[in-house]
Design a protein around this motif. Structure first.
Motif, PDB file in Angstrom:
ATOM      1  N   UNK A   1     -13.205   0.910  -8.368  1.00  0.00           N
ATOM      2  CA  UNK A   1     -12.172   1.510  -9.218  1.00  0.00           C
ATOM      3  C   UNK A   1     -10.924   1.808  -8.384  1.00  0.00           C
ATOM      4  N   UNK A   2      -9.833   1.125  -8.673  1.00  0.00           N
ATOM      5  CA  UNK A   2      -8.618   1.243  -7.871  1.00  0.00           C
ATOM      6  C   UNK A   2      -7.499   1.917  -8.649  1.00  0.00           C
ATOM      7  N   UNK A   3      -6.594   2.524  -7.898  1.00  0.00           N
ATOM      8  CA  UNK A   3      -5.361   3.067  -8.468  1.00  0.00           C
ATOM      9  C   UNK A   3      -4.191   2.175  -8.067  1.00  0.00           C
ATOM     10  N   UNK A   4      -3.325   1.891  -9.018  1.00  0.00           N
ATOM     11  CA  UNK A   4      -2.134   1.077  -8.773  1.00  0.00           C
ATOM     12  C   UNK A   4      -0.921   1.842  -9.284  1.00  0.00           C
TER      13      UNK A   4
ATOM     14  N   UNK B   1      -3.011   2.306  -4.435  1.00  0.00           N
ATOM     15  CA  UNK B   1      -3.135   3.703  -4.005  1.00  0.00           C
ATOM     16  C   UNK B   1      -4.603   4.034  -3.754  1.00  0.00           C
ATOM     17  N   UNK B   2      -5.308   3.037  -3.222  1.00  0.00           N
ATOM     18  CA  UNK B   2      -6.734   3.143  -2.887  1.00  0.00           C
ATOM     19  C   UNK B   2      -7.594   3.414  -4.121  1.00  0.00           C
ATOM     20  N   UNK B   3      -8.644   4.214  -3.972  1.00  0.00           N
ATOM     21  CA  UNK B   3      -9.660   4.335  -5.018  1.00  0.00           C
ATOM     22  C   UNK B   3      -9.376   5.511  -5.950  1.00  0.00           C
ATOM     23  N   UNK B   4      -9.682   5.288  -7.226  1.00  0.00           N
ATOM     24  CA  UNK B   4      -9.596   6.377  -8.194  1.00  0.00           C
ATOM     25  C   UNK B   4     -10.937   7.085  -8.346  1.00  0.00           C
TER      26      UNK B   4
ATOM     27  N   UNK C   1      -6.952   3.883   4.898  1.00  0.00           N
ATOM     28  CA  UNK C   1      -7.575   2.647   5.360  1.00  0.00           C
ATOM     29  C   UNK C   1      -7.612   2.575   6.885  1.00  0.00           C
ATOM     30  N   UNK C   2      -6.547   3.035   7.539  1.00  0.00           N
ATOM     31  CA  UNK C   2      -6.545   3.027   9.009  1.00  0.00           C
ATOM     32  C   UNK C   2      -7.613   3.979   9.552  1.00  0.00           C
ATOM     33  N   UNK C   3      -7.778   5.115   8.907  1.00  0.00           N
ATOM     34  CA  UNK C   3      -8.815   6.043   9.317  1.00  0.00           C
ATOM     35  C   UNK C   3     -10.201   5.423   9.121  1.00  0.00           C
ATOM     36  N   UNK C   4     -10.386   4.724   8.004  1.00  0.00           N
ATOM     37  CA  UNK C   4     -11.655   4.060   7.729  1.00  0.00           C
ATOM     38  C   UNK C   4     -11.934   2.980   8.765  1.00  0.00           C
ATOM     39  N   UNK C   5     -10.893   2.186   9.098  1.00  0.00           N
ATOM     40  CA  UNK C   5     -11.070   1.126  10.090  1.00  0.00           C
ATOM     41  C   UNK C   5     -11.448   1.709  11.448  1.00  0.00           C
TER      42      UNK C   5
ATOM     43  N   UNK D   1       0.844  -1.193   0.000  1.00  0.00           N
ATOM     44  CA  UNK D   1       0.000   0.000   0.000  1.00  0.00           C
ATOM     45  C   UNK D   1       0.876   1.238   0.000  1.00  0.00           C
ATOM     46  N   UNK D   2       0.436   2.282  -0.689  1.00  0.00           N
ATOM     47  CA  UNK D   2       1.143   3.558  -0.586  1.00  0.00           C
ATOM     48  C   UNK D   2       0.874   4.139   0.803  1.00  0.00           C
ATOM     49  N   UNK D   3       1.761   4.984   1.315  1.00  0.00           N
ATOM     50  CA  UNK D   3       1.535   5.570   2.647  1.00  0.00           C
ATOM     51  C   UNK D   3       0.199   6.291   2.761  1.00  0.00           C
ATOM     52  N   UNK D   4      -0.211   7.020   1.728  1.00  0.00           N
ATOM     53  CA  UNK D   4      -1.491   7.739   1.792  1.00  0.00           C
ATOM     54  C   UNK D   4      -2.659   6.764   1.839  1.00  0.00           C
ATOM     55  N   UNK D   5      -2.564   5.666   1.103  1.00  0.00           N
ATOM     56  CA  UNK D   5      -3.634   4.667   1.108  1.00  0.00           C
ATOM     57  C   UNK D   5      -3.703   3.959   2.463  1.00  0.00           C
TER      58      UNK D   5
END
Length: 218
Positions: free
Chosen positions: A174-177, A194-197, A108-112, A100-104
């Motif tokens: 829709x994901x970013x890679x 990189x999470x969602x696009x 995700x941690x914030x979402x959890x 995972x990228x650091x921003x992603x």
């Protein structure tokens, strides 16, 4: 006398020339050795799954099929909560942090944390799988440039409260890679989510009868 002196001068000049040549060769040898020592010991080559017709590509080129397979595998693992979403979701984020990228990862941690505070993860079991007939196709991956891709995953998301099904949804994610050659030991794919696009889109849903249990969220 001048003839012998000229010959000695010519000999000395030739010796100096040879010494200079030897010095240049030694310098080139040191440069070559340093380049050889600094070169990567392992080189990852991405090959398409079907090699019956052969494949010719640059070593840094990653085929869309590989990007799709990576995205599906990592996203499926992130959403695999076999026991309890309260603990499984943060654990998955931690174990998959190298992919995972650091921003992603931060998102995700914030979402959890937010979902845990709202009670959406307690005693939840979750899993995702491909929608039958909607696996990889040529339009599943959009190549933005050499190091960036957009991937479309059509998945079935199933959630259970203990053993009771509470939700089933067919969602397009829709994901970013991105290319991520930061740590080959921890991430041999050389890719990262990189999470969602864009915002995930509900394709269709198979409603599940609500479970009349205290604390169950539908």
């Amino acid at each position: 006398m001048s003839k012998f002196k000229h010959a000695l001068n010519a000999r000395d000049y030739h010796i100096r020339t040879l010494r200079a040549g030897c010095g240049i060769l030694l310098l080139l040898l040191l440069v070559a050795l340093s380049g050889w020592m600094l070169s990567p010991r392992n080189l990852t080559i991405h090959n398409p799954p079907d090699l019956r017709s052969g494949s010719t590509r640059a070593w840094w080129e990653i085929p869309p099929s590989t990007v799709y397979a990576f995205s599906f595998y990592i996203f499926q693992q992130l959403n695999s909560w076999p026991k309890d979403g309260d603990s499984d979701y943060p654990y998955r984020i931690t174990t998959l942090a190298a992919y995972l990228t650091p921003s992603c990862e931060a998102l995700l941690r914030q979402d959890a944390k937010q979902r845990k505070d709202q009670g959406e993860l307690r005693e939840r079991v979750r899993g995702v799988s491909e929608v039958p007939g909607r696996g990889y196709r040529e339009d599943s991956v959009t190549v933005v440039d050499r190091d960036n891709w957009r991937v479309r995953l059509d998945l079935v998301a199933d959630e259970y409260y203990n053993t009771e099904p509470v939700k089933r949804a067919l969602v397009r994610y829709p994901l970013k890679v991105v290319r991520w050659d930061k740590n080959p030991e921890a991430n041999p794919f050389g890719l990262a989510l990189d999470c969602f696009s864009d915002v995930p889109q509900r394709l269709e849903a198979a409603p599940v009868a609500p479970v009349e249990k205290k604390g169950v969220l539908n």
